[in-house]
Design a protein around this motif. Sequence first.
Motif, PDB file in Angstrom:
ATOM      1  N   SER A 297       0.851  -1.194   0.000  1.00 38.54           N
ATOM      2  CA  SER A 297       0.000   0.000   0.000  1.00 38.54           C
ATOM      3  C   SER A 297       0.886   1.243   0.000  1.00 38.54           C
ATOM      4  CB  SER A 297      -0.885  -0.012   1.241  1.00 38.54           C
ATOM      5  OG  SER A 297      -1.429   1.275   1.424  1.00 38.54           O
ATOM      6  N   VAL A 298       0.592   2.199  -0.892  1.00 40.79           N
ATOM      7  CA  VAL A 298       1.391   3.430  -0.913  1.00 40.79           C
ATOM      8  C   VAL A 298       0.931   4.415   0.170  1.00 40.79           C
ATOM      9  CG1 VAL A 298       1.897   3.231  -3.388  1.00 40.79           C
ATOM     10  CG2 VAL A 298      -0.001   4.676  -2.637  1.00 40.79           C
ATOM     11  N   LYS A 299      -0.195   4.125   0.787  1.00 37.50           N
ATOM     12  CA  LYS A 299      -0.730   5.018   1.815  1.00 37.50           C
ATOM     13  C   LYS A 299       0.294   5.224   2.941  1.00 37.50           C
ATOM     14  CE  LYS A 299      -5.249   5.612   3.981  1.00 37.50           C
ATOM     15  NZ  LYS A 299      -6.592   5.072   4.095  1.00 37.50           N
ATOM     16  N   ARG A 300       1.007   4.160   3.259  1.00 37.57           N
ATOM     17  CA  ARG A 300       2.028   4.212   4.320  1.00 37.57           C
ATOM     18  C   ARG A 300       3.235   5.060   3.930  1.00 37.57           C
ATOM     19  NH1 ARG A 300       5.022   0.418   6.896  1.00 37.57           N
ATOM     20  NH2 ARG A 300       5.403  -0.902   5.094  1.00 37.57           N
ATOM     21  N   HIS A 301       3.419   5.265   2.633  1.00 33.58           N
ATOM     22  CA  HIS A 301       4.648   5.909   2.151  1.00 33.58           C
ATOM     23  C   HIS A 301       4.400   7.287   1.544  1.00 33.58           C
ATOM     24  CE1 HIS A 301       6.543   2.037   2.817  1.00 33.58           C
ATOM     25  NE2 HIS A 301       5.569   1.476   2.127  1.00 33.58           N
ATOM     26  N   THR A 302       3.184   7.800   1.696  1.00 36.87           N
ATOM     27  CA  THR A 302       2.836   9.118   1.151  1.00 36.87           C
ATOM     28  C   THR A 302       2.034   9.881   2.204  1.00 36.87           C
ATOM     29  OG1 THR A 302       0.893   8.069   0.146  1.00 36.87           O
ATOM     30  CG2 THR A 302       2.778   8.430  -1.306  1.00 36.87           C
ATOM     31  N   THR A 303       1.839  11.184   1.986  1.00 35.88           N
ATOM     32  CA  THR A 303       1.198  11.995   3.032  1.00 35.88           C
ATOM     33  C   THR A 303      -0.260  12.358   2.727  1.00 35.88           C
ATOM     34  OG1 THR A 303       2.016  14.015   1.990  1.00 35.88           O
ATOM     35  CG2 THR A 303       3.399  13.058   3.729  1.00 35.88           C
ATOM     36  N   PHE A 304      -0.759  12.011   1.533  1.00 31.44           N
ATOM     37  CA  PHE A 304      -2.129  12.411   1.174  1.00 31.44           C
ATOM     38  C   PHE A 304      -3.180  11.505   1.804  1.00 31.44           C
ATOM     39  CE2 PHE A 304      -2.628  15.693  -2.246  1.00 31.44           C
ATOM     40  CZ  PHE A 304      -3.841  16.157  -1.794  1.00 31.44           C
ATOM     41  N   GLY A 305      -2.735  10.325   2.251  1.00 33.09           N
ATOM     42  CA  GLY A 305      -3.698   9.403   2.850  1.00 33.09           C
ATOM     43  C   GLY A 305      -4.634   8.786   1.828  1.00 33.09           C
ATOM     44  N   VAL A 306      -4.197   8.761   0.556  1.00 28.16           N
ATOM     45  CA  VAL A 306      -5.024   8.194  -0.513  1.00 28.16           C
ATOM     46  C   VAL A 306      -4.530   6.774  -0.803  1.00 28.16           C
ATOM     47  CG1 VAL A 306      -5.404   8.382  -3.011  1.00 28.16           C
ATOM     48  CG2 VAL A 306      -5.721  10.386  -1.552  1.00 28.16           C
ATOM     49  N   GLU A 307      -5.473   5.864  -0.981  1.00 27.31           N
ATOM     50  CA  GLU A 307      -5.093   4.446  -1.150  1.00 27.31           C
ATOM     51  C   GLU A 307      -4.717   4.114  -2.595  1.00 27.31           C
ATOM     52  OE1 GLU A 307      -3.566   1.788  -0.390  1.00 27.31           O
ATOM     53  OE2 GLU A 307      -4.808   1.438   1.367  1.00 27.31           O
ATOM     54  N   ALA A 308      -3.638   3.344  -2.744  1.00 27.80           N
ATOM     55  CA  ALA A 308      -3.242   2.750  -4.040  1.00 27.80           C
ATOM     56  C   ALA A 308      -2.198   1.697  -3.693  1.00 27.80           C
ATOM     57  CB  ALA A 308      -2.644   3.790  -4.973  1.00 27.80           C
ATOM     58  N   LYS A 309      -2.014   0.744  -4.591  1.00 32.03           N
ATOM     59  CA  LYS A 309      -1.037  -0.317  -4.331  1.00 32.03           C
ATOM     60  C   LYS A 309       0.138  -0.199  -5.303  1.00 32.03           C
ATOM     61  CE  LYS A 309      -3.097  -3.469  -1.435  1.00 32.03           C
ATOM     62  NZ  LYS A 309      -3.874  -2.550  -0.598  1.00 32.03           N
ATOM     63  N   ALA A 310       1.320  -0.517  -4.812  1.00 31.14           N
ATOM     64  CA  ALA A 310       2.486  -0.610  -5.696  1.00 31.14           C
ATOM     65  C   ALA A 310       2.779  -2.089  -5.890  1.00 31.14           C
ATOM     66  CB  ALA A 310       3.682   0.075  -5.065  1.00 31.14           C
TER      67      ALA A 310
END
Length: 336
Positions: free
Chosen positions: A8-21
């Motif tokens: 999940s990119v949510k853990r690695h970004t600050t917008f709190g928007v969900e997406a998967k890498a």
Amino acid sequence: MTILENESVKRHTTFGVEAKAQTFIEYSSVSELKSIISSGKLKDRRFMCIGGGSNLLFCRDYDGVLLHSCIMGIDKIAFSDKEVLLSVGAGVVWDDFVSYCVEAGYYGAENLSIIPGEVGASPVQNIGAYGVEAKDIIESVECVDLETGVGRVFTNAECCFGYRDSIFKRADYRRYAVVRVTYRLSLVPRFSLDYGNIKSKLEGVEVNLKNVREAVIAIRESKLPDPKVTGNAGSFFKNPVVAQSKADELLNDYPEMPHFAVDGGVKIPAAWLIEQSGWKGRQLGNAAVDARQPLVLVNYTGKASADEVVALSDTVAADVKAKFGIDIFPEVIFVK
Ligand code: EPU
């Protein structure tokens, strides 16, 4: 080294928007990075470097490899009685570096206090605040070519720095991962205090590194939402620069419009344009324009999708265009 699939990119970004890498790889040294490249993990795949993820909006799942540097360390590599050169790992948290400089008595980074993100992103985005940009203190940028594994050092001039811009944003240079940045700091007191609100904050005070840092922190905290509380990516739009003739035309209709002469024209705060367009503090779906600093779009409910943020961005930009005839463009990078 850490390799995670379907992360999940949510853990690695600050917008709190969900997406998967599809794949997320973290490395702690140049040799680890080179071994990732030589093992073919990036071959024929999309890849991209991320820092603290404080300037990114993932618009959909990322079908490739995200690379994150955990290269640490702040090394003094040269000094004279006037200056010091520090080589800093790309994974160092930006504000830890600024705080180190302030504690050590090194001048030049203090206006850039508490900008979110990591050292590796500072040249890419040429981060800036209160009259100072990263380019003012960057000596050189050490990179690794992710296609060949070969190292390359870019001098300050070769980085082609501009307003929130550098060579590393160009499509054919995105293959370079920043591994270390060398900064040139002054040992001789030197301050940039001309930017409006910092000047007034320090009025009548004998300035030193610590109180400049404290003033910058106080100003930022008073008007920028904390991404740990409300997801956001700092300034969402760049401040537009228009021709003098366009500015004159607008000043006729809006004599109170804030404006600043810059190279190539007149800079108009996007925050003002957005506020005048009636968007300050307004919500669209789960996203909103921040109520204190309209240049910032926020994940208001914590449930915003990237599509909702993009819809808000497009609507705000269209309304500014309709009212003022000015295009405003995101400074946040949309990853599609
Ligand atoms: N303004 C309004 N309404 C508001 C807020 C601001 O009209 O509600 C106008 C005012 O005229 C104010 C002007 O906007 O004087 C400028 O505001 P501010 O000094 O807060 O700076 P900014 O232009 O909004 C830029 C950077 C910030 C940086 C500050 C301080 C960009 C895109 N943003 O914002 O950077 O911290 O200057 O130097 O250039 C970031 O990049 O994430 C960021 C926060």
